[in-house]
Design a protein around this motif. Structure first.
Motif, mmCIF file in Angstrom:
data_model
loop_
_atom_site.group_PDB
_atom_site.id
_atom_site.type_symbol
_atom_site.label_atom_id
_atom_site.label_comp_id
_atom_site.label_asym_id
_atom_site.label_seq_id
_atom_site.Cartn_x
_atom_site.Cartn_y
_atom_site.Cartn_z
ATOM 1 N N ASP A 57 0.806 -1.222 0.000
ATOM 2 C CA ASP A 57 0.000 0.000 0.000
ATOM 3 C C ASP A 57 0.829 1.257 0.000
ATOM 4 O O ASP A 57 0.426 2.292 -0.514
ATOM 5 N N GLN A 58 1.942 1.167 0.752
ATOM 6 C CA GLN A 58 2.781 2.335 0.978
ATOM 7 C C GLN A 58 3.772 2.551 -0.157
ATOM 8 O O GLN A 58 4.448 3.555 -0.213
ATOM 9 N N ALA A 59 3.873 1.564 -1.066
ATOM 10 C CA ALA A 59 4.913 1.634 -2.097
ATOM 11 C C ALA A 59 4.493 2.531 -3.253
ATOM 12 O O ALA A 59 3.310 2.710 -3.526
ATOM 13 N N LYS A 60 5.498 3.118 -3.880
ATOM 14 C CA LYS A 60 5.258 3.912 -5.081
ATOM 15 C C LYS A 60 6.286 3.505 -6.129
ATOM 16 O O LYS A 60 7.407 3.164 -5.802
ATOM 17 N N ARG A 61 5.876 3.554 -7.372
ATOM 18 C CA ARG A 61 6.850 3.361 -8.447
ATOM 19 C C ARG A 61 7.337 4.715 -8.901
ATOM 20 O O ARG A 61 6.531 5.616 -9.111
ATOM 21 N N VAL A 62 8.642 4.836 -9.041
ATOM 22 C CA VAL A 62 9.210 6.118 -9.438
ATOM 23 C C VAL A 62 9.967 5.944 -10.740
ATOM 24 O O VAL A 62 10.671 4.951 -10.946
ATOM 25 N N ARG A 63 9.790 6.870 -11.625
ATOM 26 C CA ARG A 63 10.510 6.895 -12.885
ATOM 27 C C ARG A 63 10.843 8.368 -13.140
ATOM 28 O O ARG A 63 10.068 9.236 -12.776
ATOM 29 N N ALA A 64 11.983 8.624 -13.743
ATOM 30 C CA ALA A 64 12.304 10.014 -14.058
ATOM 31 C C ALA A 64 11.558 10.419 -15.319
ATOM 32 O O ALA A 64 11.508 9.662 -16.290
ATOM 33 N N GLY A 65 10.940 11.594 -15.298
ATOM 34 C CA GLY A 65 10.276 12.103 -16.494
ATOM 35 C C GLY A 65 11.287 12.737 -17.438
ATOM 36 O O GLY A 65 12.495 12.717 -17.177
ATOM 37 N N ALA A 66 10.805 13.317 -18.518
ATOM 38 C CA ALA A 66 11.695 13.920 -19.512
ATOM 39 C C ALA A 66 12.572 15.012 -18.891
ATOM 40 O O ALA A 66 13.709 15.219 -19.299
ATOM 41 N N ASP A 67 12.028 15.699 -17.858
ATOM 42 C CA ASP A 67 12.786 16.769 -17.211
ATOM 43 C C ASP A 67 13.657 16.250 -16.073
ATOM 44 O O ASP A 67 14.265 17.027 -15.346
ATOM 45 N N GLY A 68 13.703 14.935 -15.913
ATOM 46 C CA GLY A 68 14.521 14.371 -14.847
ATOM 47 C C GLY A 68 13.845 14.353 -13.493
ATOM 48 O O GLY A 68 14.356 13.784 -12.543
ATOM 49 N N LYS A 69 12.693 14.975 -13.372
ATOM 50 C CA LYS A 69 11.959 14.984 -12.096
ATOM 51 C C LYS A 69 11.212 13.658 -11.935
ATOM 52 O O LYS A 69 10.837 13.022 -12.927
#
Lengths: 133, 419
Positions: A57-69
């Motif tokens: 529940d607490q997990a998130k998937r993170v990926r860098a966007g085109a701007d690196g954010k």
């Protein structure tokens, strides 16, 4: 020669949250087992790290966007094979790592029946041999 | 070497660390170099005193060794850079080591205070301020601090050295803070000491021994601060709060490290001496007027601690104190505790209505605490199925393992009873 292994515990087949619905006695037996298991491995000097992870529940998937954010993405609750926790052990042989993993896998579940959950065992890479440095 | 003389020496070293550092800093002005020199002196003492015995004047011994170290460093530096104008390199070491006798005791006391204010400087990150306080004021080694926070020693060393650089760079002068500065920065100092205490007190999966060392260290530093500022109500309040909270530690966890809530703790395990001290401290402080957050929290802890059995707890008084606390602070966690106290006085349904209003505000959305409190109140109201659902939801949301285990067990207990 000591080798390091990471033992990765996947959530049980019926889903990460299944423990939420166990009877009290079974939950307590499971906790007792896990606490005792960590103590025993520390006692033999084989345990380097053991951590349980918060519910998916607490997990998130993170990926860098085109701007690196970072772009964070929700968690997908239907996924059954979440990492639930891990141990890093230092042992004399791969067989010993498998034995430890099997012992953890047999942790008591609902009704005291062993969970036999899947535990992935992967060797932790070591530093380069001295002549390569 | 006996265990007790070991711990006696350790105690002595921690006791003297801030004053020694203060004296060195007053002489040499360079925070980083002074701090390193004092750490070296403390290490030298830890090695030599158990073997040769404790010197007659331990503080003078430490100041002398630290001065010699820093002089050596400065001289080496000076020679390397041909900076012969550095006075310190020209004065014979014997002359440099003469200790000022005038008002030494008073100066030492002020030094400790200045140090605390330097280490808890608002320009530092909280993590750095905590690490630096433990090292410079507490006299703990980097390895000890790293162990307590369960991070690699290299990480902690980085954190401390960055903090020292920030202090050096910020140009905070080493001088006694003015009354205005004291008032401004005291909040940051208390907050850092409170966080050190909490880190030690919060049950965790880590090796607990080191964590309890931390709460003990926070109490020791807090005692020191209280001795320096005996008239400050919030200083006394925070010390009382720490004592009254720490007094319950032995009863707070069961054999498997599981959390035991306040109302079912075995009160015979509570530390009566600490409770007595804390109650006396907060009673004396409250009568002086001008209330602050820590004093009110200490007063609440005192009311809990004075009840021989959970059912003897004076909930109306606690409810009144939470009312005061709500006026002092806009913290939603305080509001949640206020709802619990309300439920204890006016019944669970009244408490649940307050919780519902808080939920609607949305300020506790990310927290599992709202669910946990709701579950408790629903259970007391006899609405067991809803209580189970909220216990489970809280268990899914918490990131503390002992707390998760506790909530899981609560959900299961109630669910079993229902079945």
């Amino acid at each position: 020669m000591k080798m390091k292994y990471m033992l990765m515990m996947n959530s049980p087949r019926e889903g990460a949250g299944s423990i939420l619905h166990w009877p009290k006695e079974d939950i307590q037996a499971h906790i007792r087992f896990m606490v005792g298991f960590a103590k025993k491995l520390s006692g033999t000097g084989e345990l380097l790290v053991a951590e349980g992870l918060a519910f998916p529940d607490q997990a998130k998937r993170v990926r860098a966007g085109a701007d690196g954010k970072p772009i964070t993405d929700g968690v997908f609750p239907e996924s059954k094979e979440f990492l639930a926790g891990y141990w890093i052990v230092e042992v004399d042989s791969p067989e010993r790592a498998y034995d430890i993993a099997a012992e953890a896998s047999a942790a008591p579940g609902r009704g005291g029946v062993p969970l036999n959950m899947a535990i992935e065992v992967r060797q932790v890479m070591s530093g380069p041999p001295p002549d390569m440095m | 070497m006996t265990e007790s003389s070991h711990s006696r020496i350790e105690h002595l070293l921690r006791e003297h660390a801030p004053r020694v550092l203060g004296a060195i800093l007053r002489k040499f002005r360079d925070f980083g170099a002074s701090e390193d020199a004092v750490q070296e002196a403390l290490l030298a003492a830890a090695l030599q005193w158990p073997r040769d015995g404790v010197p007659e004047d331990p503080r003078a011994w430490l100041i002398q060794v630290a001065s010699r170290r820093i002089t050596d460093h400065v001289r080496a530096e000076a020679a390397r850079r041909h900076r012969e104008e550095l006075v310190v390199s020209l004065v014979p070491p014997e002359l440099q080591l003469v200790l000022p006798r005038d008002g030494d005791e008073l100066a030492g006391r002020d030094d400790a205070l200045v140090l605390l204010f330097m280490c808890c400087h608002p320009a530092l990150t909280t993590a750095s301020a905590i690490a630096l306080t433990l090292r410079a004021v507490g006299g703990l080694t980097t390895a000890e601090i790293a162990k307590a926070f369960l991070v690699p020693e290299s990480t902690m060393a980085q954190r401390i050295s960055r903090a020292k650089q920030s202090i050096q760079g910020s140009g905070v002068p080493f001088q006694k803070p003015t009354p205005e500065e004291t008032a401004q920065r005291l909040g940051a100092v208390l907050h850092v000491l409170y966080l050190i205490f909490s880190e030690g007190y919060t049950a965790s999966s880590g090796p607990e021994l080191h964590r309890t060392d931390l709460s003990g260290e926070a109490i020791r530093l807090m005692r020191m601060l209280h001795a320096l500022l005996p008239e400050d109500g919030e200083v006394a309040g925070l010390l009382a709060l720490m004592l009254l909270t720490d007094a319950r530690r032995a009863a707070r966890t069961g054999p498997e490290g599981e959390l035991v809530p306040l109302d079912v703790q075995d009160r015979r395990l509570w530390n009566a001496g600490m409770i007595e001290e804390g109650v006396a401290l907060i009673s004396a402080t409250l009568s002086k007027g001008s209330l602050g957050m820590y004093q009110v929290q200490a007063a609440i802890a005192a009311v809990h601690d004075e009840a021989a059995r959970a059912e003897d707890t004076d909930w109306p008084q606690i409810l009144a104190l939470y009312g005061v606390l709500m006026e002092l602070s806009d913290n939603p966690v305080v509001a949640l505790n206020h709802a619990i106290a309300t439920a204890m006085v006016h019944g669970p349904e009244v408490g649940l209505a307050l919780v519902k209003a808080l939920d609607a505000e949305g300020r506790l959305e990310e927290s599992h605490r709202l669910d946990a409190v709701r579950a408790h109140l629903l259970e007391r109201a006899g609405r067991h199925a809803e209580a189970v659902a909220h216990y489970r939801q809280a268990a899914e949301r918490t990131t503390s393992l002992p707390e998760r285990n506790y909530l899981l067990t609560q959900a299961a207990r109630l669910n079993d009873a229902k079945a």
